[in-house]
Scaffold this motif. Structure first.
Motif, PDB file in Angstrom:
ATOM      1  N   VAL A   1      93.382 -65.015  28.165  1.00 25.23           N
ATOM      2  CA  VAL A   1      92.157 -64.386  28.660  1.00 25.23           C
ATOM      3  C   VAL A   1      92.494 -63.058  29.336  1.00 25.23           C
ATOM      4  N   GLN A   2      91.731 -62.039  28.968  1.00 32.00           N
ATOM      5  CA  GLN A   2      91.758 -60.771  29.696  1.00 32.00           C
ATOM      6  C   GLN A   2      90.441 -60.674  30.443  1.00 32.00           C
ATOM      7  N   ALA A   3      90.501 -60.578  31.761  1.00 30.74           N
ATOM      8  CA  ALA A   3      89.290 -60.514  32.580  1.00 30.74           C
ATOM      9  C   ALA A   3      89.070 -59.091  33.074  1.00 30.74           C
ATOM     10  N   LYS A   4      87.825 -58.664  32.995  1.00 32.11           N
ATOM     11  CA  LYS A   4      87.421 -57.363  33.522  1.00 32.11           C
ATOM     12  C   LYS A   4      86.252 -57.597  34.463  1.00 32.11           C
ATOM     13  N   SER A   5      86.206 -56.834  35.546  1.00 31.25           N
ATOM     14  CA  SER A   5      85.170 -57.019  36.547  1.00 31.25           C
ATOM     15  C   SER A   5      84.504 -55.696  36.871  1.00 31.25           C
ATOM     16  N   GLY A   6      83.194 -55.707  36.865  1.00 32.64           N
ATOM     17  CA  GLY A   6      82.474 -54.544  37.351  1.00 32.64           C
ATOM     18  C   GLY A   6      81.520 -53.930  36.354  1.00 32.64           C
ATOM     19  N   GLN A   7      80.567 -53.224  36.913  1.00 30.86           N
ATOM     20  CA  GLN A   7      79.516 -52.576  36.130  1.00 30.86           C
ATOM     21  C   GLN A   7      80.074 -51.503  35.202  1.00 30.86           C
ATOM     22  N   SER A   8      81.213 -50.913  35.538  1.00 29.67           N
ATOM     23  CA  SER A   8      81.764 -49.831  34.714  1.00 29.67           C
ATOM     24  C   SER A   8      82.182 -50.312  33.326  1.00 29.67           C
ATOM     25  N   TYR A   9      82.371 -51.627  33.147  1.00 28.75           N
ATOM     26  CA  TYR A   9      82.761 -52.165  31.843  1.00 28.75           C
ATOM     27  C   TYR A   9      81.556 -52.538  30.980  1.00 28.75           C
ATOM     28  N   ILE A  10      80.372 -52.414  31.523  1.00 26.97           N
ATOM     29  CA  ILE A  10      79.150 -52.846  30.839  1.00 26.97           C
ATOM     30  C   ILE A  10      78.380 -51.608  30.431  1.00 26.97           C
ATOM     31  N   LYS A  11      78.333 -51.351  29.123  1.00 29.12           N
ATOM     32  CA  LYS A  11      77.683 -50.149  28.588  1.00 29.12           C
ATOM     33  C   LYS A  11      76.552 -50.550  27.645  1.00 29.12           C
ATOM     34  N   SER A  12      75.554 -49.695  27.531  1.00 29.31           N
ATOM     35  CA  SER A  12      74.426 -49.885  26.602  1.00 29.31           C
ATOM     36  C   SER A  12      73.829 -51.286  26.737  1.00 29.31           C
ATOM     37  N   GLU A  13      73.612 -51.696  27.959  1.00 30.63           N
ATOM     38  CA  GLU A  13      73.120 -53.053  28.226  1.00 30.63           C
ATOM     39  C   GLU A  13      71.637 -53.172  27.905  1.00 30.63           C
ATOM     40  N   ASN A  14      71.276 -54.330  27.310  1.00 29.86           N
ATOM     41  CA  ASN A  14      69.873 -54.698  27.152  1.00 29.86           C
ATOM     42  C   ASN A  14      69.720 -56.169  27.518  1.00 29.86           C
ATOM     43  N   ASP A  15      68.609 -56.780  27.173  1.00 34.78           N
ATOM     44  CA  ASP A  15      68.358 -58.167  27.575  1.00 34.78           C
ATOM     45  C   ASP A  15      69.288 -59.172  26.915  1.00 34.78           C
ATOM     46  N   THR A  16      69.852 -58.839  25.753  1.00 33.73           N
ATOM     47  CA  THR A  16      70.631 -59.827  25.000  1.00 33.73           C
ATOM     48  C   THR A  16      72.126 -59.528  24.907  1.00 33.73           C
ATOM     49  N   CYS A  17      72.528 -58.288  25.158  1.00 32.63           N
ATOM     50  CA  CYS A  17      73.941 -57.946  24.971  1.00 32.63           C
ATOM     51  C   CYS A  17      74.308 -56.666  25.712  1.00 32.63           C
ATOM     52  N   PHE A  18      75.592 -56.345  25.659  1.00 34.71           N
ATOM     53  CA  PHE A  18      76.084 -55.057  26.141  1.00 34.71           C
ATOM     54  C   PHE A  18      77.343 -54.720  25.351  1.00 34.71           C
ATOM     55  N   LYS A  19      77.759 -53.471  25.450  1.00 33.81           N
ATOM     56  CA  LYS A  19      78.984 -53.036  24.781  1.00 33.81           C
ATOM     57  C   LYS A  19      80.107 -52.928  25.808  1.00 33.81           C
ATOM     58  N   PHE A  20      81.296 -53.308  25.352  1.00 34.95           N
ATOM     59  CA  PHE A  20      82.509 -53.162  26.143  1.00 34.95           C
ATOM     60  C   PHE A  20      83.454 -52.270  25.348  1.00 34.95           C
ATOM     61  N   TYR A  21      83.941 -51.200  25.969  1.00 40.09           N
ATOM     62  CA  TYR A  21      84.838 -50.252  25.318  1.00 40.09           C
ATOM     63  C   TYR A  21      86.263 -50.429  25.846  1.00 40.09           C
ATOM     64  N   PRO A  22      87.130 -51.060  25.068  1.00 39.29           N
ATOM     65  CA  PRO A  22      88.519 -51.237  25.509  1.00 39.29           C
ATOM     66  C   PRO A  22      89.350 -49.990  25.244  1.00 39.29           C
ATOM     67  N   ARG A  23      90.482 -49.904  25.908  1.00 36.75           N
ATOM     68  CA  ARG A  23      91.441 -48.839  25.614  1.00 36.75           C
ATOM     69  C   ARG A  23      92.141 -49.163  24.296  1.00 36.75           C
ATOM     70  N   ARG A  24      92.503 -48.131  23.571  1.00 36.87           N
ATOM     71  CA  ARG A  24      93.154 -48.292  22.264  1.00 36.87           C
ATOM     72  C   ARG A  24      94.427 -49.141  22.363  1.00 36.87           C
ATOM     73  N   GLU A  25      95.270 -48.868  23.366  1.00 37.22           N
ATOM     74  CA  GLU A  25      96.530 -49.604  23.491  1.00 37.22           C
ATOM     75  C   GLU A  25      96.293 -51.088  23.808  1.00 37.22           C
ATOM     76  N   ASP A  26      95.197 -51.380  24.529  1.00 34.57           N
ATOM     77  CA  ASP A  26      94.859 -52.784  24.802  1.00 34.57           C
ATOM     78  C   ASP A  26      94.454 -53.507  23.513  1.00 34.57           C
ATOM     79  N   VAL A  27      93.642 -52.847  22.699  1.00 32.35           N
ATOM     80  CA  VAL A  27      93.216 -53.438  21.423  1.00 32.35           C
ATOM     81  C   VAL A  27      94.421 -53.725  20.547  1.00 32.35           C
ATOM     82  N   GLU A  28      95.331 -52.787  20.480  1.00 31.28           N
ATOM     83  CA  GLU A  28      96.532 -52.980  19.662  1.00 31.28           C
ATOM     84  C   GLU A  28      97.364 -54.153  20.179  1.00 31.28           C
ATOM     85  N   TYR A  29      97.479 -54.279  21.494  1.00 29.13           N
ATOM     86  CA  TYR A  29      98.234 -55.388  22.084  1.00 29.13           C
ATOM     87  C   TYR A  29      97.541 -56.726  21.816  1.00 29.13           C
TER      88      TYR A  29
END
Length: 183
Positions: free
Chosen positions: A58-86
């Motif tokens: 599990v990778q845990a992230k905390s805070g409003q800064s990780y929640i983008k384009s939020e609506n009633d059903t979902c939101f987007k999370f933008y990871p760093r490229r190196e994290d995705v590769e790992y």
């Protein structure tokens, strides 16, 4: 006078919410205390009082800064490229937990499932995950993990009965081998 570090407090609140969500569903949360290089902990399913050995990262992230384009059903999370590769190279199934401080909920996202069925990075090198708000860490997550590991769930009493029967068979087989071979 010392200044409080808001990111530290947000991270701690998020990890406590993760722990509480797991505890509510008899899932063991293990916080990794060593160097964090893209995985904050692991979770293990239990059946009643019995750990199953079914563990995911599990990778845990905390805070409003990780929640983008939020609506009633979902939101987007933008990871760093190196994290995705790992994360895409991990040998364990890996999940993203995002703590939403406004509603005090932790949402989960199956990154391993995403990596199996999608291109990891968009053409512009940026990737994002669409996190569904129905995926709250708790019973929903437990059911998902049980389906991933194909665990047949019984009540604690039934599980204990099956365990005792298997133990009795093991003892009988050992006695049989001893009688036949003398070893």
């Amino acid at each position: 006078m010392a200044k409080k570090i808001s990111n530290h407090f947000s991270e701690k609140k998020g990890l406590l919410a993760v722990q509480q969500g797991c505890l509510s569903e008899n899932i063991i949360w293990r916080n990794l205390l060593e160097v964090d290089v893209g995985v904050d902990g692991t979770v293990e399913l239990c059946l009643g009082d019995f750990p199953t050995g079914k563990i995911v990262a599990v990778q845990a992230k905390s805070g409003q800064s990780y929640i983008k384009s939020e609506n009633d059903t979902c939101f987007k999370f933008y990871p760093r490229r190196e994290d995705v590769e790992y994360w895409s190279k991990l040998s364990l199934l890996v999940y993203l937990f995002v703590y939403h401080p406004v509603n005090n909920l932790v949402y989960w996202f199956d990154m391993s499932g995403f990596f199996r069925s999608n291109k990891i990075l968009n053409n512009d090198g940026q990737s994002f995950f669409i996190v569904q708000k129905e995926n709250v860490v708790g019973i929903n997550f437990r059911i998902h993990l049980e389906s991933k590991f194909n665990i047949l769930c019984h009540s604690t009493d039934v599980f204990e009965e099956i365990y005792q029967e298997l133990y009795a068979v093991k003892v009988c087989m050992g006695l049989f081998v001893y009688i036949v071979t003398g070893k």
